[in-house]
Design a protein around this motif. Structure first.
Motif, PDB file in Angstrom:
ATOM      1  N   ALA A 127      26.185  13.791  -5.104  1.00 36.81           N
ATOM      2  CA  ALA A 127      25.225  14.253  -6.112  1.00 36.81           C
ATOM      3  C   ALA A 127      25.017  15.757  -5.938  1.00 36.81           C
ATOM      4  CB  ALA A 127      23.901  13.519  -5.937  1.00 36.81           C
ATOM      5  N   PRO A 128      24.665  16.457  -7.015  1.00 33.95           N
ATOM      6  CA  PRO A 128      24.434  17.901  -6.897  1.00 33.95           C
ATOM      7  C   PRO A 128      23.189  18.188  -6.049  1.00 33.95           C
ATOM      8  CG  PRO A 128      23.850  17.136  -9.093  1.00 33.95           C
ATOM      9  CD  PRO A 128      24.469  15.973  -8.372  1.00 33.95           C
ATOM     10  N   LEU A 129      23.250  19.234  -5.256  1.00 36.09           N
ATOM     11  CA  LEU A 129      22.120  19.666  -4.440  1.00 36.09           C
ATOM     12  C   LEU A 129      21.617  21.000  -4.965  1.00 36.09           C
ATOM     13  CD1 LEU A 129      23.544  18.938  -0.879  1.00 36.09           C
ATOM     14  CD2 LEU A 129      21.940  17.549  -2.182  1.00 36.09           C
ATOM     15  N   ALA A 130      20.306  21.175  -5.018  1.00 37.41           N
ATOM     16  CA  ALA A 130      19.734  22.416  -5.542  1.00 37.41           C
ATOM     17  C   ALA A 130      20.246  23.634  -4.780  1.00 37.41           C
ATOM     18  CB  ALA A 130      18.215  22.355  -5.500  1.00 37.41           C
ATOM     19  N   VAL A 131      20.421  23.501  -3.473  1.00 43.50           N
ATOM     20  CA  VAL A 131      20.859  24.651  -2.670  1.00 43.50           C
ATOM     21  C   VAL A 131      22.312  25.020  -2.909  1.00 43.50           C
ATOM     22  CG1 VAL A 131      19.140  24.271  -0.868  1.00 43.50           C
ATOM     23  CG2 VAL A 131      21.391  23.216  -0.661  1.00 43.50           C
ATOM     24  N   LEU A 132      23.064  24.148  -3.580  1.00 46.61           N
ATOM     25  CA  LEU A 132      24.474  24.420  -3.838  1.00 46.61           C
ATOM     26  C   LEU A 132      24.767  24.657  -5.314  1.00 46.61           C
ATOM     27  CD1 LEU A 132      26.087  21.730  -1.490  1.00 46.61           C
ATOM     28  CD2 LEU A 132      25.670  24.156  -1.002  1.00 46.61           C
ATOM     29  N   THR A 133      23.717  24.817  -6.117  1.00 50.03           N
ATOM     30  CA  THR A 133      23.905  25.025  -7.552  1.00 50.03           C
ATOM     31  C   THR A 133      23.244  26.325  -7.995  1.00 50.03           C
ATOM     32  OG1 THR A 133      21.925  23.770  -8.099  1.00 50.03           O
ATOM     33  CG2 THR A 133      23.985  22.545  -8.042  1.00 50.03           C
ATOM     34  N   ASP A 134      23.585  26.765  -9.184  1.00 54.62           N
ATOM     35  CA  ASP A 134      23.022  27.986  -9.764  1.00 54.62           C
ATOM     36  C   ASP A 134      22.588  27.715 -11.195  1.00 54.62           C
ATOM     37  OD1 ASP A 134      23.527  29.768  -7.572  1.00 54.62           O
ATOM     38  OD2 ASP A 134      25.649  29.761  -8.134  1.00 54.62           O
ATOM     39  N   GLY A 135      21.863  28.661 -11.751  1.00 53.45           N
ATOM     40  CA  GLY A 135      21.517  28.641 -13.169  1.00 53.45           C
ATOM     41  C   GLY A 135      20.656  27.464 -13.589  1.00 53.45           C
ATOM     42  N   GLU A 136      20.979  26.925 -14.767  1.00 51.91           N
ATOM     43  CA  GLU A 136      20.177  25.848 -15.351  1.00 51.91           C
ATOM     44  C   GLU A 136      20.176  24.588 -14.493  1.00 51.91           C
ATOM     45  OE1 GLU A 136      21.247  25.089 -19.388  1.00 51.91           O
ATOM     46  OE2 GLU A 136      20.999  27.190 -19.981  1.00 51.91           O
ATOM     47  N   GLU A 137      21.315  24.281 -13.879  1.00 52.91           N
ATOM     48  CA  GLU A 137      21.389  23.087 -13.022  1.00 52.91           C
ATOM     49  C   GLU A 137      20.454  23.234 -11.823  1.00 52.91           C
ATOM     50  OE1 GLU A 137      23.059  19.288 -11.701  1.00 52.91           O
ATOM     51  OE2 GLU A 137      22.516  20.261 -13.563  1.00 52.91           O
ATOM     52  N   HIS A 138      20.428  24.409 -11.211  1.00 50.95           N
ATOM     53  CA  HIS A 138      19.533  24.659 -10.082  1.00 50.95           C
ATOM     54  C   HIS A 138      18.070  24.531 -10.527  1.00 50.95           C
ATOM     55  CE1 HIS A 138      17.927  26.442  -6.415  1.00 50.95           C
ATOM     56  NE2 HIS A 138      17.128  27.135  -7.210  1.00 50.95           N
ATOM     57  N   THR A 139      17.732  25.125 -11.662  1.00 47.06           N
ATOM     58  CA  THR A 139      16.360  25.060 -12.178  1.00 47.06           C
ATOM     59  C   THR A 139      15.949  23.622 -12.442  1.00 47.06           C
ATOM     60  OG1 THR A 139      16.613  27.253 -13.149  1.00 47.06           O
ATOM     61  CG2 THR A 139      14.823  25.885 -14.006  1.00 47.06           C
ATOM     62  N   ARG A 140      16.832  22.840 -13.045  1.00 46.62           N
ATOM     63  CA  ARG A 140      16.539  21.430 -13.333  1.00 46.62           C
ATOM     64  C   ARG A 140      16.279  20.650 -12.037  1.00 46.62           C
ATOM     65  NH1 ARG A 140      18.929  16.672 -13.269  1.00 46.62           N
ATOM     66  NH2 ARG A 140      20.941  17.458 -12.557  1.00 46.62           N
ATOM     67  N   LEU A 141      17.133  20.833 -11.059  1.00 47.70           N
ATOM     68  CA  LEU A 141      16.969  20.122  -9.790  1.00 47.70           C
ATOM     69  C   LEU A 141      15.711  20.572  -9.050  1.00 47.70           C
ATOM     70  CD1 LEU A 141      20.688  20.138  -8.609  1.00 47.70           C
ATOM     71  CD2 LEU A 141      19.389  18.169  -9.433  1.00 47.70           C
ATOM     72  N   ARG A 142      15.437  21.869  -9.080  1.00 49.74           N
ATOM     73  CA  ARG A 142      14.256  22.393  -8.400  1.00 49.74           C
ATOM     74  C   ARG A 142      12.971  21.840  -9.005  1.00 49.74           C
ATOM     75  NH1 ARG A 142      12.946  28.508  -8.619  1.00 49.74           N
ATOM     76  NH2 ARG A 142      10.749  28.153  -8.663  1.00 49.74           N
ATOM     77  N   LYS A 143      12.923  21.723 -10.326  1.00 46.47           N
ATOM     78  CA  LYS A 143      11.737  21.176 -10.990  1.00 46.47           C
ATOM     79  C   LYS A 143      11.491  19.717 -10.579  1.00 46.47           C
ATOM     80  CE  LYS A 143      11.537  24.143 -15.046  1.00 46.47           C
ATOM     81  NZ  LYS A 143      11.715  24.233 -16.498  1.00 46.47           N
ATOM     82  N   GLN A 144      12.547  18.993 -10.304  1.00 47.59           N
ATOM     83  CA  GLN A 144      12.402  17.589  -9.903  1.00 47.59           C
ATOM     84  C   GLN A 144      11.752  17.442  -8.531  1.00 47.59           C
ATOM     85  OE1 GLN A 144      16.338  15.911 -10.194  1.00 47.59           O
ATOM     86  NE2 GLN A 144      16.212  15.675 -12.397  1.00 47.59           N
ATOM     87  N   VAL A 145      12.059  18.345  -7.625  1.00 43.51           N
ATOM     88  CA  VAL A 145      11.533  18.213  -6.258  1.00 43.51           C
ATOM     89  C   VAL A 145      10.297  19.060  -5.994  1.00 43.51           C
ATOM     90  CG1 VAL A 145      13.794  17.601  -5.327  1.00 43.51           C
ATOM     91  CG2 VAL A 145      13.060  19.989  -5.283  1.00 43.51           C
ATOM     92  N   GLN A 146       9.981  19.979  -6.876  1.00 38.26           N
ATOM     93  CA  GLN A 146       8.878  20.923  -6.666  1.00 38.26           C
ATOM     94  C   GLN A 146       7.551  20.252  -6.306  1.00 38.26           C
ATOM     95  OE1 GLN A 146       9.488  24.226  -6.625  1.00 38.26           O
ATOM     96  NE2 GLN A 146       7.423  24.536  -5.873  1.00 38.26           N
ATOM     97  N   PRO A 147       7.131  19.157  -6.955  1.00 36.33           N
ATOM     98  CA  PRO A 147       5.846  18.548  -6.597  1.00 36.33           C
ATOM     99  C   PRO A 147       5.757  18.140  -5.123  1.00 36.33           C
ATOM    100  CG  PRO A 147       6.616  17.670  -8.680  1.00 36.33           C
ATOM    101  CD  PRO A 147       7.736  18.489  -8.113  1.00 36.33           C
ATOM    102  N   GLY A 148       6.854  17.779  -4.541  1.00 34.94           N
ATOM    103  CA  GLY A 148       6.854  17.388  -3.134  1.00 34.94           C
ATOM    104  C   GLY A 148       6.660  18.537  -2.173  1.00 34.94           C
TER     105      GLY A 148
END
Length: 107
Positions: free
Chosen positions: A15-36
């Motif tokens: 699965a994609p990891l936020a630390v290994l992605t850039d741009g829109e994909e990184h932003t999408r993944l970061r928003k998913q984990v941000q509440p934690g």
């Protein structure tokens, strides 16, 4: 078995990891984990993290020459995740009847 003398191997992730992605994909993944990672979430984790850290570091100090990876680096995140998931006896290396929990020792 992973030890501090052998180093830590890289794992392939399916699965994609936020630390290994850039741009829109990184932003999408970061928003998913941000509440934690909010201040409130960190405050909840602080007590259990400190309690476990004191236990594991005390064990390290009582056993000079032990492997830090096996005694601290591996069990700390596993036991914290187990606690977060409300796994029975997650903060203890042993179950209620004194047996070692299956995830507490990765030897």
């Amino acid at each position: 078995m992973v030890t501090s003398t052998e180093g830590v191997t890289r794992l392939r992730m399916s699965a994609p990891l936020a630390v290994l992605t850039d741009g829109e994909e990184h932003t999408r993944l970061r928003k998913q984990v941000q509440p934690g990672f909010s201040k409130g979430a960190m405050n909840i984790w602080q007590g259990m993290t400190e309690k476990l850290a004191v236990e594991l570091v005390s064990d390290l100090l009582a056993n000079p020459g032990c492997d830090v990876v096996q005694q601290l680096a591996i069990p700390m995140p596993i036991r914290l995740i187990a606690q977060y998931l409300e796994y029975p006896n997650a903060m203890s290396a042993t179950s209620g009847d004194g047996r070692k929990t299956p995830w507490a020792s990765w030897n």
